[in-house]
Motif scaffolding. Structure first.
Motif, PDB file in Angstrom:
ATOM      1  N   VAL A 482       0.865  -1.188   0.000  1.00  0.00           N
ATOM      2  CA  VAL A 482       0.000   0.000   0.000  1.00  0.00           C
ATOM      3  C   VAL A 482       0.900   1.237   0.000  1.00  0.00           C
ATOM      4  CG1 VAL A 482      -1.975   1.116   1.065  1.00  0.00           C
ATOM      5  CG2 VAL A 482      -1.600  -1.330   1.428  1.00  0.00           C
ATOM      6  N   ASN A 483       0.696   2.123  -0.952  1.00  0.00           N
ATOM      7  CA  ASN A 483       1.588   3.273  -1.143  1.00  0.00           C
ATOM      8  C   ASN A 483       1.095   4.558  -0.497  1.00  0.00           C
ATOM      9  OD1 ASN A 483       3.326   1.727  -2.755  1.00  0.00           O
ATOM     10  ND2 ASN A 483       2.141   2.188  -4.598  1.00  0.00           N
ATOM     11  N   CYS A 484      -0.222   4.745  -0.400  1.00  0.00           N
ATOM     12  CA  CYS A 484      -0.738   6.062  -0.035  1.00  0.00           C
ATOM     13  C   CYS A 484      -2.072   5.945   0.679  1.00  0.00           C
ATOM     14  CB  CYS A 484      -0.889   6.937  -1.286  1.00  0.00           C
ATOM     15  SG  CYS A 484      -1.796   6.130  -2.619  1.00  0.00           S
ATOM     16  N   VAL A 485      -2.407   7.017   1.398  1.00  0.00           N
ATOM     17  CA  VAL A 485      -3.672   7.069   2.122  1.00  0.00           C
ATOM     18  C   VAL A 485      -4.074   8.524   2.280  1.00  0.00           C
ATOM     19  CG1 VAL A 485      -2.493   7.056   4.362  1.00  0.00           C
ATOM     20  CG2 VAL A 485      -4.873   6.332   4.237  1.00  0.00           C
ATOM     21  N   ASP A 486      -5.399   8.794   2.261  1.00  0.00           N
ATOM     22  CA  ASP A 486      -5.889  10.152   2.483  1.00  0.00           C
ATOM     23  C   ASP A 486      -7.263  10.083   3.126  1.00  0.00           C
ATOM     24  OD1 ASP A 486      -5.584  12.932   2.397  1.00  0.00           O
ATOM     25  OD2 ASP A 486      -6.829  13.082   0.604  1.00  0.00           O
ATOM     26  N   VAL A 487      -7.632  11.164   3.850  1.00  0.00           N
ATOM     27  CA  VAL A 487      -8.904  11.246   4.571  1.00  0.00           C
ATOM     28  C   VAL A 487      -9.749  12.341   3.944  1.00  0.00           C
ATOM     29  CG1 VAL A 487      -9.999  11.665   6.805  1.00  0.00           C
ATOM     30  CG2 VAL A 487      -7.824  10.445   6.697  1.00  0.00           C
ATOM     31  N   ILE A 494     -11.987   7.149   3.893  1.00  0.00           N
ATOM     32  CA  ILE A 494     -10.532   7.048   3.749  1.00  0.00           C
ATOM     33  C   ILE A 494     -10.261   6.361   2.428  1.00  0.00           C
ATOM     34  CG2 ILE A 494      -8.411   6.022   4.676  1.00  0.00           C
ATOM     35  CD1 ILE A 494      -9.632   6.188   7.443  1.00  0.00           C
ATOM     36  N   ALA A 495      -9.283   6.864   1.690  1.00  0.00           N
ATOM     37  CA  ALA A 495      -8.901   6.267   0.411  1.00  0.00           C
ATOM     38  C   ALA A 495      -7.472   5.760   0.500  1.00  0.00           C
ATOM     39  CB  ALA A 495      -9.035   7.281  -0.720  1.00  0.00           C
ATOM     40  N   LEU A 502      -5.197  -0.708  -7.662  1.00  0.00           N
ATOM     41  CA  LEU A 502      -6.536  -0.382  -7.184  1.00  0.00           C
ATOM     42  C   LEU A 502      -6.519   0.820  -6.251  1.00  0.00           C
ATOM     43  CD1 LEU A 502      -7.848  -3.956  -6.308  1.00  0.00           C
ATOM     44  CD2 LEU A 502      -8.177  -2.692  -8.444  1.00  0.00           C
ATOM     45  N   VAL A 503      -7.641   1.537  -6.255  1.00  0.00           N
ATOM     46  CA  VAL A 503      -7.925   2.560  -5.247  1.00  0.00           C
ATOM     47  C   VAL A 503      -9.083   2.035  -4.410  1.00  0.00           C
ATOM     48  CG1 VAL A 503      -8.683   4.916  -4.820  1.00  0.00           C
ATOM     49  CG2 VAL A 503      -7.136   4.438  -6.729  1.00  0.00           C
ATOM     50  N   LYS A 504      -8.869   1.930  -3.096  1.00  0.00           N
ATOM     51  CA  LYS A 504      -9.901   1.400  -2.207  1.00  0.00           C
ATOM     52  C   LYS A 504     -10.472   2.534  -1.350  1.00  0.00           C
ATOM     53  CE  LYS A 504      -9.546  -3.188  -2.812  1.00  0.00           C
ATOM     54  NZ  LYS A 504      -9.075  -4.060  -1.718  1.00  0.00           N
ATOM     55  N   LEU A 505     -11.792   2.464  -1.126  1.00  0.00           N
ATOM     56  CA  LEU A 505     -12.482   3.406  -0.247  1.00  0.00           C
ATOM     57  C   LEU A 505     -12.904   2.683   1.021  1.00  0.00           C
ATOM     58  CD1 LEU A 505     -14.752   5.307  -2.814  1.00  0.00           C
ATOM     59  CD2 LEU A 505     -12.546   6.032  -1.888  1.00  0.00           C
ATOM     60  N   ASP A 530      -0.442   7.878  -5.545  1.00  0.00           N
ATOM     61  CA  ASP A 530      -0.972   8.835  -4.579  1.00  0.00           C
ATOM     62  C   ASP A 530      -2.476   8.975  -4.779  1.00  0.00           C
ATOM     63  OD1 ASP A 530      -0.930  10.613  -2.502  1.00  0.00           O
ATOM     64  OD2 ASP A 530      -0.238  12.317  -3.670  1.00  0.00           O
ATOM     65  N   VAL A 531      -3.183   9.288  -3.692  1.00  0.00           N
ATOM     66  CA  VAL A 531      -4.617   9.590  -3.741  1.00  0.00           C
ATOM     67  C   VAL A 531      -4.858  10.841  -2.913  1.00  0.00           C
ATOM     68  CG1 VAL A 531      -5.465   7.247  -4.143  1.00  0.00           C
ATOM     69  CG2 VAL A 531      -5.031   8.010  -1.800  1.00  0.00           C
ATOM     70  N   LYS A 532      -5.770  11.694  -3.388  1.00  0.00           N
ATOM     71  CA  LYS A 532      -6.115  12.914  -2.660  1.00  0.00           C
ATOM     72  C   LYS A 532      -7.598  13.223  -2.831  1.00  0.00           C
ATOM     73  CE  LYS A 532      -2.407  14.641  -0.658  1.00  0.00           C
ATOM     74  NZ  LYS A 532      -1.626  13.410  -0.754  1.00  0.00           N
ATOM     75  N   PHE A 533      -8.254  13.496  -1.707  1.00  0.00           N
ATOM     76  CA  PHE A 533      -9.650  13.937  -1.739  1.00  0.00           C
ATOM     77  C   PHE A 533      -9.705  15.428  -2.027  1.00  0.00           C
ATOM     78  CE2 PHE A 533     -10.509  10.087   0.753  1.00  0.00           C
ATOM     79  CZ  PHE A 533     -11.685   9.653   0.162  1.00  0.00           C
ATOM     80  N   ALA A 534     -10.727  15.825  -2.806  1.00  0.00           N
ATOM     81  CA  ALA A 534     -11.013  17.245  -2.969  1.00  0.00           C
ATOM     82  C   ALA A 534     -11.621  17.763  -1.665  1.00  0.00           C
ATOM     83  CB  ALA A 534     -11.974  17.467  -4.124  1.00  0.00           C
ATOM     84  N   ARG A 535     -11.363  19.026  -1.368  1.00  0.00           N
ATOM     85  CA  ARG A 535     -11.807  19.570  -0.091  1.00  0.00           C
ATOM     86  C   ARG A 535     -13.212  20.154  -0.128  1.00  0.00           C
ATOM     87  NH1 ARG A 535      -8.959  16.377   2.643  1.00  0.00           N
ATOM     88  NH2 ARG A 535      -6.706  16.676   2.488  1.00  0.00           N
ATOM     89  N   SER A 536     -13.705  20.495  -1.297  1.00  0.00           N
ATOM     90  CA  SER A 536     -15.023  21.140  -1.360  1.00  0.00           C
ATOM     91  C   SER A 536     -15.943  20.483  -2.378  1.00  0.00           C
ATOM     92  CB  SER A 536     -14.863  22.627  -1.707  1.00  0.00           C
ATOM     93  OG  SER A 536     -14.174  22.775  -2.937  1.00  0.00           O
ATOM     94  N   SER A 537     -15.651  19.248  -2.753  1.00  0.00           N
ATOM     95  CA  SER A 537     -16.512  18.540  -3.702  1.00  0.00           C
ATOM     96  C   SER A 537     -16.334  17.040  -3.493  1.00  0.00           C
ATOM     97  CB  SER A 537     -16.164  18.926  -5.145  1.00  0.00           C
ATOM     98  OG  SER A 537     -14.812  18.596  -5.427  1.00  0.00           O
TER      99      SER A 537
END
Length: 795
Positions: A482-487, A494-495, A502-505, A530-537
């Protein structure tokens, strides 16, 4: 900062200042001369803006060693082609940069490894890998002695009464008499060591020389009687040493500990841990009363002599940087995780650095929660996670006034912890960690605020002595690393991304602090970097080794956009500007800024020479930080608004200038218009003015206008003539102007112009071509006239 980012530029950077070799003190003890591959970096210990470089970075030669004389007014640099360059160091501190005084070929047949000055600075000894030591008289600029030894030279010191002691890597010590006319050069050989002689020190006000070796012993030798006084055990492989003003011996070695000894008895008086790695060099500056220790990890550590406290730490070379994080009050500090067990903490204003020991292996990631920026969380290849708190010791915000201390640790992963992500709010704080053991773990941080700072003593493992957090939930996340994680912004999702493409949720129940499966996003053809959540969408961005960046709709769990344009694996991605743009970084060091709506690349920057592993922004998104395999940390700033202002100003000036020129032409003030066009260096405007002068009723107007030009303006007009003469449509104007110039300008003034001959040479070939064209046209006209007359006569 809502405007789209169009351009970014380097604001400042943290570059390599030391890559191995020798480091020397300056005369006032405020600067260091450090070797950095093919140049010498001058490090100002008082002001980082005073740093500069000696040498050419493009030079293919490599520096093998340096030397500074006791008076500190000369710097000698030896290169791998056995050439020595001497630089004069100005006494006036305002004059920063030394100047090259001379250079000479030493005639060594192998690289020079050691250089030392005599006490008065008149003699220089050079020791090389060819087993030879040469002694140079710098006043007379000649080699006075060539001394052949038994093996590669490792240490040199000038003794009393024109004696020279040389140490070799096989443990031998030779004593030479370098007095002119001496009947015998080699006067004694000592065989007291069986390993590398690492340092030779002359005890002040005596004829005794101390030899330090990797065989864990030191020996004392009398240079006049040739007697070996003592051989004493030091119980450590010694790499370097120095004698303080108190007459005691200080040594460093493989343990990373500074030790103080009584020279005569080898009694250990004190020891101080400086770093967790081996220390290769130790030097003492009497002016500033400080030590300089150089670690095997290429860090420069300055210590106060009296207290032995670390007053300054400088990272010579970061090697490979994995992660960067801005934290502290108003982002006052930056944590750097690199290919070392120590965390590097930079003051973002002064770029002073602290080395924080805690992990036992390389640190892979550092993060700081938004709800408490004084907390830093780090993870490592040692399978552990450590929580730190930044303490301000006084009101000043420099490096010496802050300290990063451990709070607690989290253990449980069976392999390297690769990435961390912390909750966005403190309502139900948590930490998510992923690892190469293919799992994701959730840690409840609600008890973190109650934990006190832990006092860690001794040199043992810090993780073992810290309070431990309990893991709330563990899930097998991916089939591979597993390379990356984001909230997500709401802390509900969490992604994670892994090498299984794969990208897991993951859904999060913050009440019970438990993880649940939230879905799988498929589409990448290589591992996800890498994975990143948008902050306002409801968007999620992911990047991959398949050279793409994908934008996902989290609600519907489908890919809504695939952005292509990188030519190699994309490792980092970041949402900016209210989720309207993204920044991506790849394995070639390229950073790109994209507008999501159009999928167009706004700008592409060659940021690094190798992989970019870290991409972060400040809270305002006005600055960005990138770092990677090349060891450089670059701070970028958004210059879109600045560049727009500059372009608007240029456009306004151009409009004003065009209007002024139009007014002058409409008023038939041709002479002023010509001067105006030449002053602005605008060829087209000058062409328009001269065309108007030529078409004017008075044929003398052009000549009068040119006669009023000064030498510089005339030269600019000649430059324009060269350009105009290359085109048949404008050549007639160039020829007319040149005709006026050679008739109006004094020949001596014309020849005196710097590039006069080049202008003439450039005009000749095109002028000949125009003449040939006119001759052909004249012949064609004559032929046409002849044919026309013949036709009329027939009729």
């Amino acid at each position: 900062m809502g405007e789209p980012i169009r351009e970014i530029a380097t604001k400042r950077s943290v570059e390599a200042v030391y890559t191995g070799g020798s480091v020397r003190w300056s005369a006032n003890g405020q600067k260091l001369f450090s070797t950095c591959t093919n140049v010498v970096k001058v490090i100002d210990l008082q002001d980082t803006n005073g740093n500069y470089t000696i040498g050419d970075p493009e030079d293919e030669l490599r520096i093998t060693c340096t030397a500074v004389d006791k008076n500190r007014n000369r710097l000698l640099i030896a290169y791998n082609n056995q050439v020595i360059r001497e630089y004069s160091i100005p006494l006036d501190p305002v004059q920063n940069k030394p100047e090259l005084a001379r250079s000479w070929k030493t005639m060594h047949s192998a690289p020079i490894l050691v250089m030392e000055f005599s006490e008065d600075g008149n003699l220089l000894a050079t020791g090389a890998a060819d087993h030879v030591v040469k002694v140079w008289n710098l006043t007379e600029q000649q080699c006075t002695h060539t001394l052949k030894g038994p093996s590669v030279v490792s240490a040199i010191v000038f003794g009393k009464n024109e004696k020279l002691v040389v140490g070799y890597i096989e443990g031998q010590l030779n004593l030479y008499n370098i007095m002119r006319g001496a009947p015998k050069k080699l006067v004694n050989e000592w065989q007291n060591h069986n390993s590398h002689i690492t340092a030779l020190l002359q005890i002040p006000e005596s004829r005794v020389v101390v030899a330090l070796s990797r065989d864990q012993t030191m020996s004392l030798h009398e240079t006049e009687t040739h007697e070996t006084l003592k051989v004493l055990p030091l119980y450590e492989s010694i790499e370097s040493g120095a004698i303080g003003h108190n007459g005691n011996l200080f040594t460093v070695g493989e343990e990373g500990v500074l030790k103080e000894w009584v020279i005569d008895t080898a009694k250990l008086l004190m020891k101080k841990r400086v770093t967790s790695s081996q220390i290769d060099q130790l030097s003492y500056d009497m002016v500033s009363n400080r030590f300089l220790a150089v670690s095997a990890e290429q860090n420069l550590i300055v210590l106060d002599f009296q207290s032995l406290k670390i007053t300054r730490q400088i990272v010579g070379f970061h090697d490979e940087i994995y992660s960067c994080c801005l934290f502290g009050s108003k982002e006052s500090h930056m944590a750097v995780a690199s290919n070392t067990s120590e965390i590097r903490i930079y003051n973002t204003k002064t770029l002073d650095c602290q080395l924080i020991r805690g992990h036992s292996e390389s640190v892979l990631s550092v993060v700081s929660p938004k709800w408490d920026t004084s907390i830093l969380i780090s993870c490592s290849k040692d399978n552990s996670i450590i929580f730190w708190r930044l303490h301000n010791l006084n009101q000043d915000s420099d490096v010496t006034s802050t300290s990063l201390v451990p709070i607690c640790a989290a253990t449980g992963h069976a392999n390297s912890v690769t990435a961390l992500a912390v909750s966005n709010t403190a309502k139900a704080p948590f930490l998510a960690s992923v690892s190469t053991d293919c799992t994701i773990k959730l840690w409840d941080l609600r008890e973190l605020a109650k934990m006190k700072v832990t006092e860690v003593t001794g040199d043992g493992e810090i993780v073992d002595s810290l309070p431990k957090l309990t893991c709330s939930s563990t899930m097998v996340a991916h089939g591979k690393d597993v390379n990356c994680v984001d909230v997500s912004e709401s802390d509900a999702l969490i992604a994670t991304g892994g090498m299984d493409k794969l990208v897991k949720l993951w859904q999060l129940d913050t009440n019970r602090m438990q993880l649940g499966i939230g879905g799988t996003l498929t589409g990448h053809r290589r591992g996800v970097g890498d994975v990143k959540f948008a902050r306002s969408s409801h968007k999620l961005a992911s990047c991959s080794g398949d050279m793409t960046v994908k934008i996902w709709n989290v609600s519907e769990k489908n890919c809504v956009q695939t952005i292509t344009g990188h030519t190699c694996a994309v490792f980092r991605v970041l949402f900016v500007r209210n989720d309207t743009q993204i920044i991506s970084a790849d394995s070639a060091g390229i950073v790109k800024i994209w507008t999501i709506k159009t999928a167009e690349c706004e700008t592409s920057v060659d940021a690094h020479t190798d992989k970019v592993w870290s991409l972060a922004s400040n809270d305002e998104e006005s600055e960005f930080v990138t770092a990677g395999t090349d060891g450089r940390i670059v701070f970028w700033k958004d210059i879109t608004e600045e560049k727009q202002k500059v372009e608007d100003e240029k456009r306004r000036e151009a409009i004003e200038q065009d209007q002024t020129l139009t007014n002058l032409l409409s008023q038939k003030r041709y002479k002023e218009a010509l001067v105006f066009a030449l002053t602005l260096a605008k060829p087209y405007c000058a062409f328009k003015v001269i065309s108007a002068l030529i078409s004017d009723e008075s044929e003398e107007e052009l000549g009068l206008a040119i006669s009023r030009l000064d030498t510089r303006q005339t030269e600019i007009l000649l430059q324009f003539c060269v350009k105009w003469n290359t085109n048949s449509r404008t050549s007639h104007v160039a020829q007319r102007v040149f005709f006026e110039i050679i008739h109006l300008v004094n020949p001596d003034d014309l020849i005196g112009m710097p590039n006069a001959f080049s202008y003439i040479e450039s005009l000749l070939p095109y002028t000949q071509r125009h003449m040939d064209r006119l001759d052909r046209a004249r012949q064609d006209v004559s032929l046409f006239d002849f044919v026309w007359k013949q036709m009329r006569s027939v009729v």
